[in-house]
Design a protein around this motif. Sequence first.
Motif, PDB file in Angstrom:
ATOM      1  N   CYS A 274     -90.351  96.419 -45.556  1.00 23.26           N
ATOM      2  CA  CYS A 274     -89.840  95.278 -46.323  1.00 23.26           C
ATOM      3  C   CYS A 274     -89.489  94.147 -45.358  1.00 23.26           C
ATOM      4  CB  CYS A 274     -88.605  95.707 -47.098  1.00 23.26           C
ATOM      5  SG  CYS A 274     -87.755  94.347 -47.883  1.00 23.26           S
TER       6      CYS A 274
ATOM      7  N   GLU B  98     -87.489  91.765 -45.940  1.00 19.89           N
ATOM      8  CA  GLU B  98     -86.081  91.395 -46.112  1.00 19.89           C
ATOM      9  C   GLU B  98     -85.152  92.344 -45.365  1.00 19.89           C
ATOM     10  OE1 GLU B  98     -84.801  88.633 -47.785  1.00 19.89           O
ATOM     11  OE2 GLU B  98     -86.915  88.073 -47.781  1.00 19.89           O
ATOM     12  N   CYS B  99     -85.361  93.655 -45.571  1.00 20.95           N
ATOM     13  CA  CYS B  99     -84.385  94.619 -45.044  1.00 20.95           C
ATOM     14  C   CYS B  99     -85.010  95.680 -44.154  1.00 20.95           C
ATOM     15  CB  CYS B  99     -83.638  95.286 -46.199  1.00 20.95           C
ATOM     16  SG  CYS B  99     -84.640  96.485 -47.103  1.00 20.95           S
TER      17      CYS B  99
ATOM     18  N   CYS C 193     -89.545  97.360 -52.670  1.00 27.21           N
ATOM     19  CA  CYS C 193     -88.584  97.943 -51.741  1.00 27.21           C
ATOM     20  C   CYS C 193     -87.482  98.615 -52.561  1.00 27.21           C
ATOM     21  CB  CYS C 193     -87.980  96.868 -50.845  1.00 27.21           C
ATOM     22  SG  CYS C 193     -86.700  97.487 -49.749  1.00 27.21           S
TER      23      CYS C 193
ATOM     24  N   CYS D 138     -83.743  97.063 -51.385  1.00 26.84           N
ATOM     25  CA  CYS D 138     -83.216  95.735 -51.767  1.00 26.84           C
ATOM     26  C   CYS D 138     -83.901  95.144 -52.999  1.00 26.84           C
ATOM     27  CB  CYS D 138     -83.304  94.765 -50.602  1.00 26.84           C
ATOM     28  SG  CYS D 138     -84.968  94.161 -50.267  1.00 26.84           S
TER      29      CYS D 138
ATOM     30  N   GLU E 147     -86.921  93.915 -53.188  1.00 30.46           N
ATOM     31  CA  GLU E 147     -87.980  92.949 -52.869  1.00 30.46           C
ATOM     32  C   GLU E 147     -89.309  93.442 -53.443  1.00 30.46           C
ATOM     33  OE1 GLU E 147     -87.932  90.066 -51.529  1.00 30.46           O
ATOM     34  OE2 GLU E 147     -89.871  89.704 -50.605  1.00 30.46           O
TER      35      GLU E 147
HETATM   36 ZN    ZN Z   1     -85.938  95.585 -48.762  1.00 28.63          ZN
END
Ligand code: ZN
Length: 168
Positions: A3, A5-6, A37, A40, A42
């Motif tokens: 991911c 983002e995280c 994901c 999170c 996403e």
């Molecule tokens: Zn994520």
Amino acid sequence: MKCQECRGEMTSRREAHRYVESGLPNVTLVDVEVRQCPRCGERTVGIPRVEELHRLLALELARKPERLLPNEIRFLRKYLGLSGVDFAERMRVDPATVSRWEREQEPQPMGPQAELLLRLMAVRDRPVSDYTEESMEGAARADAAPLSVRLRPSRGGWRHDDADRDAA
Ligand SMILES: [Zn+2]
């Protein structure tokens, strides 16, 4: 696949995706890869051959029997690679008129001739100036005469015959 983002591990599966990113609310892409994901939430969608897809959507809109909606006019304008100002110029209208055609709240209906021209531009896949202002530069200035060309079918389509060019 991680991911963005995280950095969590994303899961992937094929499912239907409503392609609202296109600006068209009712286009569903069936069986595309959707990554999610679990950590999170996403979500990313893999859309293959976007150019071809947009071409197909533009043709669908051009052939649609009903009048075009504001979001559809905007899609076609962007598909043609035109800013609002450029589009206004091609359509021989004021830029404010383009804004009114494209706004969702109380849009101004596009005139039938303008709509036909936009559809034609979408089918031709290029702004109208490409085959009017430039290619027709100097047209209709001489006396009437029959069109005189020699065209040869070839694998890539119809071509001017070379003898035609030699004679010219
Ligand atoms: Zn994520």
